[in-house]
Write a protein that holds these residues in place. Structure first.
Motif, PDB file in Angstrom:
ATOM      1  N   TYR A 191       1.091  -1.554   0.142  1.00  0.00           N
ATOM      2  CA  TYR A 191      -0.367   0.264   0.359  1.00  0.00           C
ATOM      3  C   TYR A 191       0.630   1.251  -0.073  1.00  0.00           C
ATOM      4  CZ  TYR A 191      -3.851  -3.097   0.620  1.00  0.00           C
ATOM      5  OH  TYR A 191      -5.042  -4.289   0.994  1.00  0.00           O
ATOM      6  N   SER A 192       0.533   2.017  -1.243  1.00  0.00           N
ATOM      7  CA  SER A 192       1.462   3.043  -1.115  1.00  0.00           C
ATOM      8  C   SER A 192       0.318   4.176  -0.600  1.00  0.00           C
ATOM      9  CB  SER A 192       2.254   3.892  -2.697  1.00  0.00           C
ATOM     10  OG  SER A 192       0.776   4.118  -3.143  1.00  0.00           O
ATOM     11  N   GLU A 193      -0.485   4.106  -0.208  1.00  0.00           N
ATOM     12  CA  GLU A 193      -1.335   5.344  -0.046  1.00  0.00           C
ATOM     13  C   GLU A 193      -0.638   6.224   1.630  1.00  0.00           C
ATOM     14  OE1 GLU A 193      -2.394   2.211  -0.736  1.00  0.00           O
ATOM     15  OE2 GLU A 193      -3.632   3.314  -2.189  1.00  0.00           O
ATOM     16  N   PRO A 194      -0.218   7.547   1.465  1.00  0.00           N
ATOM     17  CA  PRO A 194       0.792   7.833   3.244  1.00  0.00           C
ATOM     18  C   PRO A 194      -0.432   7.814   4.538  1.00  0.00           C
ATOM     19  CG  PRO A 194       0.840   9.382   0.687  1.00  0.00           C
ATOM     20  CD  PRO A 194      -0.024   8.345   0.398  1.00  0.00           C
ATOM     21  N   GLU A 195      -2.020   7.673   3.423  1.00  0.00           N
ATOM     22  CA  GLU A 195      -3.106   8.354   4.933  1.00  0.00           C
ATOM     23  C   GLU A 195      -3.072   6.719   5.308  1.00  0.00           C
ATOM     24  OE1 GLU A 195      -3.808   8.500   1.279  1.00  0.00           O
ATOM     25  OE2 GLU A 195      -5.192   7.785   0.786  1.00  0.00           O
ATOM     26  N   LEU A 196      -2.545   5.612   4.853  1.00  0.00           N
ATOM     27  CA  LEU A 196      -2.738   4.298   5.751  1.00  0.00           C
ATOM     28  C   LEU A 196      -1.138   4.141   6.830  1.00  0.00           C
ATOM     29  CD1 LEU A 196      -4.025   1.964   2.562  1.00  0.00           C
ATOM     30  CD2 LEU A 196      -5.702   2.988   4.394  1.00  0.00           C
TER      31      LEU A 196
END
Ligand SMILES: Cc1cc2nc3c(=O)[nH]c(=O)nc-3n(C[C@H](O)[C@H](O)[C@H](O)COP(=O)(O)OP(=O)(O)OC[C@H]3O[C@@H](n4cnc5c(N)ncnc54)[C@H](O)[C@@H]3O)c2cc1C
Length: 408
Positions: free
Chosen positions: A303-308
């Motif tokens: 997962y690349s999403e910064p919010e995760l």
């Protein structure tokens, strides 16, 4: 104090392989010191919610080193392992694509494919620019600006935090260039292109966690391992190590597989080498278990999403048959307070960072130490991004080298 011929620090894959290889060659004068109550290091498993869980993060044995797998099968025969074709994916702005991303851009929307293709066409590796030495500059040079900005930089910022700016590019240099022509062909034909990723086929134990093979290796040398021995000091003049409980051990040769930062007291080493050890960087990882099954065929997803907060989820129901649930992997610098009561395990030493300074630091350190019969081995002893199969391979080589040297 009983002086051993070989004192091995750490009972992870490196220490266990070396010890077993020494034993196989008829050597009896060796001892392994391990800080934890159990062997296996980062490759350990625990029983959680009725099934195995890899507490050092998801671990799978690459099929690609027959000498290594043959050796490991002596302890855990091949029939006790399942073989899987890797099914891994990446999550990029909420969309799930097969891994590696650059080989599977055809799974994106058409407009996005065009943007990715244009950025690959203008990537430095395709326009003949010289490769940059900094990791963050090297990524767009190699993969194009769009893959860099949308996936690689956010993902690697999650992995390395602020240290991302200090990383070199030398450890990624073997990656093949991303060809514009092949990517275009892949987008037109909807077939992934390129070399299969590392660990594209792997073994996972049928009945146990990955930790089982190392427990069996430890059992094979059980009279020569001491647990609960956290090494904190090393004296290069007398070849003695000390542990937190005040024990002292002397040897003719010391092989260290523990992080060099674990030695809080070092005697007989030049100050500049001691100082350089404090410049070695590393990252931690915490795993957290969730009992739910997820509707996916993937073994794991990045997962690349910064919010995760986490960067990877491993769906254990897809590789440890009969199990349920999944676990997340979150880097130490991204851990958040939580009142969830899930099983968690924090590994302080998980990733040796490949900083620009590291090759020089380790070269001097290892060369100097070897002159004093102290050898760095494995992921931490060499501060290398080794997988366990590579670690076993280098430990097998080290056994040969040590026996050849000391038997002369
Ligand atoms: C998240 C993650 C996923 C990974 N996935 C894979 C994978 O899928 N496949 C794969 O092959 N590899 C994988 N690896 C790499 C694998 O974990 C390593 O290659 C392997 O564990 C290296 O073995 P080692 O013996 O060198 O180090 P370690 O496993 O770290 O062992 C070092 C040992 O030294 C002990 N020790 C530390 N400090 C002291 C001290 N002061 N005194 C005494 N003992 C001490 C530790 O307790 C440990 O037992 C992964 C690693 C991580 C972090």
């Amino acid at each position: 104090m009983n002086t051993k011929k070989y004192l091995i620090l750490g009972a992870g894959p490196a220490g266990l392989t070396l010890a077993n290889k020494l034993k196989e060659a008829g050597e009896t004068s060796f001892l392994v010191l391990e800080k934890e109550a159990e062997a296996g290091g980062l490759c350990r498993s625990a029983d959680v919610d009725g099934a195995p869980l890899d507490i050092g993060g998801g671990h799978f044995l690459d099929v690609c080193r027959p000498k290594v797998t043959e050796f490991l099968f002596q302890f855990m025969p091949e029939k006790e392992w399942n073989v899987f074709d890797r099914d891994s994916k990446v999550s990029i702005n909420g969309k799930i694509i097969d891994c590696p991303l650059e080989s599977n851009l055809w799974q994106m929307d058409i407009d996005e494919q065009i943007e990715y293709l244009l950025s690959i066409a203008s990537a430095g590796c395709n326009t003949g620019e010289k490769p940059p030495q900094n990791y963050t500059e090297w990524i767009p040079w190699k993969l194009g600006r769009k893959i860099a900005e949308n996936y690689m930089i956010p993902y690697n910022t999650k992995m390395f935090g602020d240290e991302i700016d200090n990383l070199g590019a030398y450890w990624m240099e073997k990656l093949p260039d991303v060809s514009f022509e092949e990517t275009l062909r892949s987008c037109l034909t909807h077939v992934p292109y390129g070399k299969l990723p590392c660990v594209h086929r792997f073994y996972a134990p049928k009945e146990y966690g990955y930790g089982e093979v190392w427990l069996r290796m430890a059992d094979a040398i059980k009279d020569s391992v001491e647990y609960g021995k956290a090494v904190t000091g090393i004296d290069f003049n007398t070849l003695t190590v000390t542990t937190t409980d005040g024990s002292r051990y002397t040897a003719e040769n010391i092989i260290t597989t523990i992080p060099w930062m674990e030695f809080s007291e070092i005697i007989g080493m030049p100050e500049e080498i001691k100082t350089s050890i404090s410049e070695l960087k590393y990252g931690s990882v915490e795993i957290e278990y969730f009992p739910d099954n997820v509707d996916t065929s993937a073994h794991w997803i990045y997962y690349s999403e910064p919010e995760l907060a986490y960067n990877r989820i491993l769906f254990r129901h897809n590789f440890y048959y009969g199990s349920k649930g999944y676990w997340t992997e979150t880097q130490g610098h991204r851990l958040q307070q939580s009142d969830r009561n899930n099983f968690r395990y924090l590994n302080k030493y998980a990733y040796p960072f490949m900083t620009k300074k590291k090759p020089e630091i380790m070269k001097h350190l290892l060369e100097w130490a070897e002159k004093h019969n102290v050898y760095g081995l494995g992921r931490w002893g060499e501060h290398q991004y080794y997988n366990s199969d590579v670690t076993v391979g280098v430990a097998m080589d080290m056994a040969k080298r040590l026996m050849g040297r000391t038997n002369k």
